[in-house]
Design an enzyme around this catalytic site. Sequence first.
Site, PDB file in Angstrom:
ATOM      1  N   GLY A  26      12.166  21.386  58.332  1.00  0.00           N
ATOM      2  CA  GLY A  26      12.426  20.257  59.723  1.00  0.00           C
ATOM      3  C   GLY A  26      11.454  21.388  60.894  1.00  0.00           C
ATOM      4  O   GLY A  26      11.372  22.670  61.201  1.00  0.00           O
ATOM      5  N   ALA A  27      10.015  20.636  60.478  1.00  0.00           N
ATOM      6  CA  ALA A  27       8.833  21.243  61.374  1.00  0.00           C
ATOM      7  C   ALA A  27       8.821  20.580  62.743  1.00  0.00           C
ATOM      8  O   ALA A  27       8.187  19.969  63.879  1.00  0.00           O
ATOM      9  CB  ALA A  27       7.531  21.004  61.374  1.00  0.00           C
ATOM     10  N   GLY A  28      10.180  20.317  63.497  1.00  0.00           N
ATOM     11  CA  GLY A  28      10.072  19.562  65.170  1.00  0.00           C
ATOM     12  C   GLY A  28      10.903  21.026  65.938  1.00  0.00           C
ATOM     13  O   GLY A  28       9.805  21.959  65.267  1.00  0.00           O
ATOM     14  N   ARG A 150       8.109  19.178  71.026  1.00  0.00           N
ATOM     15  CA  ARG A 150       7.107  19.252  71.056  1.00  0.00           C
ATOM     16  C   ARG A 150       5.946  18.024  71.778  1.00  0.00           C
ATOM     17  O   ARG A 150       6.227  16.832  72.181  1.00  0.00           O
ATOM     18  CB  ARG A 150       7.100  18.193  69.167  1.00  0.00           C
ATOM     19  CG  ARG A 150       7.225  19.355  68.310  1.00  0.00           C
ATOM     20  CD  ARG A 150       7.253  18.426  67.191  1.00  0.00           C
ATOM     21  NE  ARG A 150       8.696  17.533  67.068  1.00  0.00           N
ATOM     22  CZ  ARG A 150       9.019  16.489  65.903  1.00  0.00           C
ATOM     23  NH1 ARG A 150       8.360  16.546  65.287  1.00  0.00           N
ATOM     24  NH2 ARG A 150      10.051  15.221  66.022  1.00  0.00           N
ATOM     25  N   LYS A 201      30.923  23.750  73.086  1.00  0.00           N
ATOM     26  CA  LYS A 201      29.343  23.128  73.545  1.00  0.00           C
ATOM     27  C   LYS A 201      29.799  20.723  73.597  1.00  0.00           C
ATOM     28  O   LYS A 201      29.195  20.991  74.535  1.00  0.00           O
ATOM     29  CB  LYS A 201      28.104  23.792  72.950  1.00  0.00           C
ATOM     30  CG  LYS A 201      26.964  22.649  72.927  1.00  0.00           C
ATOM     31  CD  LYS A 201      25.597  23.893  73.218  1.00  0.00           C
ATOM     32  CE  LYS A 201      24.851  23.059  74.034  1.00  0.00           C
ATOM     33  NZ  LYS A 201      23.899  22.193  72.397  1.00  0.00           N
TER      34      LYS A 201
HETATM   35  P1  NAD Z   1      13.676  17.562  66.081  1.00  0.00           P
HETATM   36  O1  NAD Z   1      13.931  16.131  66.094  1.00  0.00           O
HETATM   37  O2  NAD Z   1      12.276  18.168  67.120  1.00  0.00           O
HETATM   38  O3  NAD Z   1      13.266  18.390  64.333  1.00  0.00           O
HETATM   39  C1  NAD Z   1      14.302  17.896  63.364  1.00  0.00           C
HETATM   40  C2  NAD Z   1      12.670  18.163  62.521  1.00  0.00           C
HETATM   41  O4  NAD Z   1      13.539  17.982  61.322  1.00  0.00           O
HETATM   42  C3  NAD Z   1      11.651  16.425  63.067  1.00  0.00           C
HETATM   43  O5  NAD Z   1      10.824  17.637  62.300  1.00  0.00           O
HETATM   44  C4  NAD Z   1      12.104  15.823  61.003  1.00  0.00           C
HETATM   45  O6  NAD Z   1      10.674  15.280  60.444  1.00  0.00           O
HETATM   46  C5  NAD Z   1      12.447  16.840  59.728  1.00  0.00           C
HETATM   47  N1  NAD Z   1      13.902  16.027  59.059  1.00  0.00           N
HETATM   48  C6  NAD Z   1      14.744  16.356  59.128  1.00  0.00           C
HETATM   49  N2  NAD Z   1      14.773  15.310  58.310  1.00  0.00           N
HETATM   50  C7  NAD Z   1      13.656  15.714  56.932  1.00  0.00           C
HETATM   51  C8  NAD Z   1      14.168  16.448  55.976  1.00  0.00           C
HETATM   52  N3  NAD Z   1      14.931  15.427  54.869  1.00  0.00           N
HETATM   53  N4  NAD Z   1      13.052  17.158  55.021  1.00  0.00           N
HETATM   54  C9  NAD Z   1      12.069  17.953  56.082  1.00  0.00           C
HETATM   55  N5  NAD Z   1      11.567  17.472  57.832  1.00  0.00           N
HETATM   56  C10 NAD Z   1      12.866  16.514  58.178  1.00  0.00           C
HETATM   57  O7  NAD Z   1      14.802  18.083  66.108  1.00  0.00           O
HETATM   58  P2  NAD Z   1      15.173  18.888  67.183  1.00  0.00           P
HETATM   59  O8  NAD Z   1      15.101  18.995  68.972  1.00  0.00           O
HETATM   60  O9  NAD Z   1      14.288  20.241  66.691  1.00  0.00           O
HETATM   61  O10 NAD Z   1      16.682  19.670  67.742  1.00  0.00           O
HETATM   62  C11 NAD Z   1      17.344  19.925  65.896  1.00  0.00           C
HETATM   63  C12 NAD Z   1      19.150  20.118  66.607  1.00  0.00           C
HETATM   64  O11 NAD Z   1      19.149  20.930  67.392  1.00  0.00           O
HETATM   65  C13 NAD Z   1      19.792  19.250  66.641  1.00  0.00           C
HETATM   66  O12 NAD Z   1      20.916  18.583  66.759  1.00  0.00           O
HETATM   67  C14 NAD Z   1      19.717  19.324  68.412  1.00  0.00           C
HETATM   68  O13 NAD Z   1      20.750  18.748  69.183  1.00  0.00           O
HETATM   69  C15 NAD Z   1      19.584  20.824  68.729  1.00  0.00           C
HETATM   70  N6  NAD Z   1      19.198  21.322  69.969  1.00  0.00           N
HETATM   71  C16 NAD Z   1      18.035  21.213  70.423  1.00  0.00           C
HETATM   72  C17 NAD Z   1      17.719  21.753  71.011  1.00  0.00           C
HETATM   73  C18 NAD Z   1      16.220  21.725  71.731  1.00  0.00           C
HETATM   74  O14 NAD Z   1      16.041  21.757  72.560  1.00  0.00           O
HETATM   75  N7  NAD Z   1      15.615  20.928  70.969  1.00  0.00           N
HETATM   76  C19 NAD Z   1      18.387  22.780  71.962  1.00  0.00           C
HETATM   77  C20 NAD Z   1      19.781  22.307  71.144  1.00  0.00           C
HETATM   78  C21 NAD Z   1      20.466  22.403  70.077  1.00  0.00           C
HETATM   79  O1  KPL Z   2      23.183  20.441  75.918  1.00  0.00           O
HETATM   80  C1  KPL Z   2      22.977  19.978  77.412  1.00  0.00           C
HETATM   81  C2  KPL Z   2      22.520  18.363  77.043  1.00  0.00           C
HETATM   82  O2  KPL Z   2      21.750  17.943  76.791  1.00  0.00           O
HETATM   83  O3  KPL Z   2      22.664  18.432  75.388  1.00  0.00           O
HETATM   84  C3  KPL Z   2      23.771  20.007  78.463  1.00  0.00           C
HETATM   85  C4  KPL Z   2      22.772  20.726  79.364  1.00  0.00           C
HETATM   86  C5  KPL Z   2      24.502  20.754  78.343  1.00  0.00           C
HETATM   87  C6  KPL Z   2      24.174  18.968  79.206  1.00  0.00           C
HETATM   88  O4  KPL Z   2      25.533  18.218  78.598  1.00  0.00           O
END
Ligand code: NAD
Ligand code: KPL
Length: 322
Positions: A26-28, A150, A201
């Site tokens: 996941g390059a997310g 992103r 959480k």
């Molecule tokens: P995102 O959508 O930015 O990244 C996920 C990546 O996974 C995407 O690039 C997608 O293409 C890739 N992906 C999915 N299936 C795939 C596969 N089969 N093969 C290859 N790549 C694949 O998501 P994110 O924001 O990084 O979030 C990831 C998790 O972390 C989520 O559960 C989110 O709730 C949690 N989270 C995110 C943040 C944040 O700030 N972004 C903060 C806390 C928690």
């Molecule tokens: O984790 C959060 C979200 O937005 O997903 C907070 C900031 C705790 C709000 O529920």
Amino acid sequence: MPAGGSPPGACPCHERPGGVSWHVLGAGSLGSLWATRLHRAGIPVRLILRDRQRLAAYQRSGALTLVEQGVASRHAIAAQSIDANEPIRRLLLASKAYDAQAAAAQLARRLSRDAEVILLQNGLGSQDEVALRLPQARCLFASSTEGAFRDGDWRVVFAGHGHTWLGDPHDPTPPDWLQHLQQAAIPHTWSPDILARLWRKLALNCAINPLTVLYDCPNGGLEQHPVEVATLCAELVELLQCCGQPAAAENLLEDVWRVIRATAANYSSMHQDVARGRRTEIAYLLGYACAAANRHRLALPHLQALQRRLLEHLAARGLPRH
Ligand code: NAD
Ligand code: KPL
């Protein structure tokens, strides 16, 4: 060049200074945030991309860009598509919760018998789905308050400093690679009770995120709905206690108000998803909570009504209910 993979601008011998490579799926947002920091610290990393088209696009770009406090840095991290053959011993699975199980199933044949998989998903439910798919691996769960997004293909902005808790519900022994996180300046703590962290959480997210969607407001807008917040928290406390998570229930309401005030100007992640017409992780947040209450035959009328309202809201916007 190995099938399905090549390291843009990187020498393979330099990529493996004798250590086990991290594979990051996941390059997310969070996957890129971890991969770039590990790579910057000299730790071998491989990105796993969805298919050969994405790999070709990455190779044209040549690197991931990390933006921190307005300053961009490029990281030419080796990449491969998911169908490559290189064995995997240490995997960071950084997909959305609803994609984790399918990604794990695609990678199962590549995992070695001593593989470790770090599951970086919000909510609950996806971790067990993955663990069922990967019986040979040690699955570690993570819960993070770091923030990233992103702002373009292969670019990630580090938006909010936070912390990541890691743990293994079946084995309290910390893995030796925690030192890599230290070297990469990824703030973290090994948590002997990671399930309590994830439940807490989840409860915070259930008390805040759906209401911000329904009232179309930033987190601070919930100051206008104190009774609804308090009623939901009371039911969430009942649920946590019933599910054997009393520590996660302690002072929940106070903590919810602390988070609401500390993030008053921010839109919750679920609000952002809905506003952008993106699928939400509802099935692993409110959906998981309501399913757990049903399993325990616990009547939580406000939580269940909230789920119904949210599902209607999503359906009206053509968004998936799960
Ligand atoms: P995102 O959508 O930015 O990244 C996920 C990546 O996974 C995407 O690039 C997608 O293409 C890739 N992906 C999915 N299936 C795939 C596969 N089969 N093969 C290859 N790549 C694949 O998501 P994110 O924001 O990084 O979030 C990831 C998790 O972390 C989520 O559960 C989110 O709730 C949690 N989270 C995110 C943040 C944040 O700030 N972004 C903060 C806390 C928690
Ligand atoms: O984790 C959060 C979200 O937005 O997903 C907070 C900031 C705790 C709000 O529920």
